[in-house]
Design a protein around this motif. Structure first.
Motif, short mmCIF file in Angstrom:
data_model
loop_
_atom_site.label_atom_id
_atom_site.label_comp_id
_atom_site.label_asym_id
_atom_site.label_seq_id
_atom_site.Cartn_x
_atom_site.Cartn_y
_atom_site.Cartn_z
N MET A 231 0.84 -1.18 0.00
CA MET A 231 0.00 0.00 0.00
C MET A 231 0.88 1.24 0.00
O MET A 231 1.88 1.31 0.71
CB MET A 231 -0.90 -0.02 1.23
CG MET A 231 -1.88 1.08 1.26
SD MET A 231 -3.07 0.77 2.59
CE MET A 231 -3.98 2.27 2.48
N GLU A 232 0.49 2.20 -0.80
CA GLU A 232 1.28 3.42 -0.91
C GLU A 232 1.05 4.33 0.29
O GLU A 232 -0.05 4.44 0.81
CB GLU A 232 0.90 4.17 -2.19
CG GLU A 232 1.28 3.41 -3.44
CD GLU A 232 0.92 4.17 -4.70
OE1 GLU A 232 0.01 5.01 -4.67
OE2 GLU A 232 1.57 3.92 -5.72
N SER A 233 2.12 4.99 0.68
CA SER A 233 2.02 5.93 1.80
C SER A 233 1.57 7.30 1.30
O SER A 233 1.56 7.58 0.10
CB SER A 233 3.38 6.06 2.50
OG SER A 233 4.26 6.81 1.69
N ILE A 234 1.25 8.16 2.23
CA ILE A 234 0.88 9.53 1.90
C ILE A 234 2.05 10.22 1.18
O ILE A 234 1.84 11.02 0.27
CB ILE A 234 0.45 10.30 3.17
CG1 ILE A 234 -0.28 11.59 2.80
CG2 ILE A 234 1.62 10.56 4.09
CD1 ILE A 234 -0.94 12.25 3.98
N TYR A 235 3.27 9.87 1.54
CA TYR A 235 4.44 10.47 0.92
C TYR A 235 4.61 9.99 -0.52
O TYR A 235 5.02 10.76 -1.39
CB TYR A 235 5.70 10.18 1.74
CG TYR A 235 5.60 10.73 3.14
CD1 TYR A 235 5.62 12.10 3.37
CD2 TYR A 235 5.41 9.89 4.24
CE1 TYR A 235 5.50 12.63 4.65
CE2 TYR A 235 5.29 10.40 5.52
CZ TYR A 235 5.33 11.77 5.72
OH TYR A 235 5.20 12.29 6.98
N ASP A 236 4.25 8.73 -0.78
CA ASP A 236 4.27 8.22 -2.16
C ASP A 236 3.26 8.98 -3.01
O ASP A 236 3.55 9.38 -4.14
CB ASP A 236 3.95 6.73 -2.19
CG ASP A 236 4.99 5.86 -1.51
OD1 ASP A 236 6.19 6.23 -1.54
OD2 ASP A 236 4.61 4.81 -0.95
N ASN A 237 2.06 9.17 -2.45
CA ASN A 237 1.02 9.91 -3.17
C ASN A 237 1.47 11.33 -3.47
O ASN A 237 1.30 11.83 -4.59
CB ASN A 237 -0.28 9.96 -2.36
CG ASN A 237 -0.94 8.61 -2.24
OD1 ASN A 237 -0.69 7.70 -3.02
ND2 ASN A 237 -1.81 8.46 -1.25
N ARG A 238 2.04 11.99 -2.48
CA ARG A 238 2.50 13.36 -2.67
C ARG A 238 3.58 13.44 -3.74
O ARG A 238 3.57 14.36 -4.57
CB ARG A 238 3.01 13.94 -1.36
CG ARG A 238 1.91 14.22 -0.35
CD ARG A 238 2.49 14.65 0.99
NE ARG A 238 1.43 14.95 1.96
CZ ARG A 238 1.67 15.22 3.22
NH1 ARG A 238 2.91 15.25 3.70
NH2 ARG A 238 0.66 15.47 4.04
N LYS B 93 11.04 13.59 1.60
CA LYS B 93 9.59 13.49 1.76
C LYS B 93 8.94 14.87 1.72
O LYS B 93 9.50 15.85 2.22
CB LYS B 93 9.25 12.80 3.08
CG LYS B 93 9.62 11.34 3.08
CD LYS B 93 9.21 10.68 4.37
CE LYS B 93 9.58 9.19 4.31
NZ LYS B 93 9.21 8.51 5.55
N ASP C 239 -2.67 14.67 -0.87
CA ASP C 239 -2.39 13.45 -0.12
C ASP C 239 -3.06 12.23 -0.74
O ASP C 239 -2.75 11.10 -0.37
CB ASP C 239 -2.89 13.60 1.32
CG ASP C 239 -2.26 14.79 2.04
OD1 ASP C 239 -1.25 15.31 1.55
OD2 ASP C 239 -2.80 15.18 3.08
N ARG D 279 -4.47 9.60 -3.87
CA ARG D 279 -3.98 9.00 -5.11
C ARG D 279 -4.69 9.64 -6.30
O ARG D 279 -5.84 10.02 -6.21
CB ARG D 279 -4.29 7.50 -5.14
CG ARG D 279 -3.39 6.69 -4.26
CD ARG D 279 -3.67 5.21 -4.35
NE ARG D 279 -3.97 4.81 -5.72
CZ ARG D 279 -4.60 3.70 -6.02
NH1 ARG D 279 -4.98 2.87 -5.09
NH2 ARG D 279 -4.85 3.39 -7.27
#
Length: 110
Positions: free
Chosen positions: A1-8, A45, A66, A68
């Motif tokens: 699962m992607e983190s909020i940082y990945d989404n950003r 990040k 934040d 996807r």
């Protein structure tokens, strides 16, 4: 699962398409070109303050950065223009356009 940082990070890369250079982005978001590079490649990040600044400067809803798959307004405009050009080129009647929209909407609810 992607983190909020990945989404950003992914969303910042979508926003990047709106700028000619990292320098242009840095000026817009009041940071350095080096910071932009690190944020874009995920070596740094993206914090809450920077995420909210990007949303504000780009006219995006608060906290949308934040999530996807955000939609950048210019992407929607570009897609809309292409669809409109195809509709005119193919001479699609209005009732068919309504039917197409209903079909797309119905498939998105599944």
């Amino acid at each position: 699962m992607e983190s909020i940082y990945d989404n950003r990070c992914k969303n910042l890369n979508k926003v990047k398409k709106e700028f000619s250079t990292n320098r242009d982005m840095a000026v817009k978001f009041n940071t350095t070109e080096q910071s932009i590079g690190q944020l874009l490649n995920g070596n740094r990040k993206i914090g809450n303050n920077f995420a909210r600044r990007v949303e504000s400067e780009m006219g995006l809803p608060t906290n949308s950065f934040d999530q996807r798959n955000i939609d950048i307004p210019s992407e929607i405009e570009e897609i809309s223009k292409k669809i409109a050009e195809l509709i005119v080129e193919l001479d699609v009647p209005p009732e068919k356009i309504i039917q197409i929209i209903k079909t797309i909407y119905a498939s998105s609810e599944k």
